[in-house]
Enzyme design. Structure first.
Site: not given
Length: 321
Positions: A100, A299
């Site tokens: 991320d 994610h």
């Protein structure tokens, strides 16, 4: 549990979880996470013959929490990574792993400090070169100007986003984690008008997907209840500063060995629907990249698919020589 060390970088102190011995593999988390997002990787990487270390990025967990938005610019975060690496392995280049927001941090560390970074692995966010304009311009053209909500626009003003997240940290984390996980059905991340808040229309699943246990969530909740969200969200308020800093590196590529792991259901990997080949678009900028896409993964790459990530990561580390 790993050993925790407080490492003084000069401007801030960074809490670092350390396990094992050997060449340094330094892991950098994203939003909204902590060193704990690497809990499944520290042991296997250490067992493979490395010093496995995972930091709390400044503003998070046990690390220092500066009070100015500008303190969270990419230039400062890259300097923190370099200082921690030097403290743990003086005089030797490090191997970095990021997820991320940790991915741009390690990509940019490799780009701007090639003598200090031996190799780089990133999850979720591909490297597409030094930007030609600040990301604020990109999302305002694509979303805000068309009256559409975009979470990074919601994060720009200091105050409202922090208040929403801190009102009920457990509720915020459950909804945010679930919405962009591989378990969430299409539409869980709601389409809504600009001016909405982040949590409007978000789903709190029951039960929560098994990849995040109740104990894991309790740890994250306690960390954010103690730290607050100003530092973590301020990362999103530095796009213009980051753009200006990176312009002097426009002619560089990341020449080190590189690994990328993304998920086919991760909006960050797939550019919010704008990217069809995230690995292909990286090659002009990271010519030695080895890429893997995990089918159906969302994610939270290394938390959703720890066994697959560990297999790919440890194999790649073993081939660095």
């Amino acid at each position: 549990m790993p050993e925790f060390r407080m490492i003084d970088t000069g401007p801030v102190r960074i809490r670092t979880a350390v396990e094992g011995s050997g060449p340094l593999v330094l892991m950098v988390h994203g939003f909204p996470e902590s060193w704990c997002s690497w809990r499944h990787q520290l042991g296997p990487v250490a067992a493979a013959g490395f010093t496995a270390a995972a930091i709390d990025v400044r503003g998070y967990g046990g690390s220092d929490k500066p009070t100015d938005v500008a303190d969270y610019a990419m230039e400062h975060l890259v300097a923190d990574i370099d200082a921690v690496a030097e403290a743990l392995q003086p005089g030797a280049p490090a191997i970095l792993v990021g997820h991320d927001w940790g991915a741009p941090q390690v990509w940019n560390a490799a780009l701007t400090r090639p003598d200090r970074i031996r190799a780089v692995a990133a999850m979720s966010v591909p490297h597409t070169g030094v930007p030609s304009r600040p990301f604020t311009e990109v999302f305002r053209q694509a979303f805000t100007s068309k009256g559409r909500f975009f979470y990074q626009e919601w994060f720009q003003e200091v105050g409202p986003a922090e208040a929403e997240a801190e009102r009920d940290v457990r509720d915020f984390l459950r909804k945010f984690y679930y919405a962009i996980s591989g378990d969430a059905p299409p539409g869980t991340w709601p389409t809504k008008a600009a001016g909405a808040s982040l949590l409007e229309g978000m789903v709190d699943p029951d039960p929560f997907p098994a990849w995040l246990t109740a104990e894991d969530l309790d740890y994250y909740v306690a960390e954010f209840e103690a730290s607050g969200f100003f530092g973590p969200i301020s990362r999103y308020r530095n796009h213009e500063r980051d753009f200006a800093w990176l312009q002097s590196f426009r002619d560089r590529r990341i020449e080190q060995p590189a690994l990328f792991i993304g998920g086919t259901k991760d909006p960050a990997t797939m550019g919010f629907g704008a990217i069809t080949d995230p690995i292909g678009i990286m090659r002009p900028h990271v010519p030695r990249v080895e890429g893997h896409l995990l089918d159906g993964c969302g994610h939270w790459t290394q938390q959703e698919r720890p066994e697959e990530v560990n297999r790919l990561l440890v194999d790649w580390l073993g081939r660095l020589g």
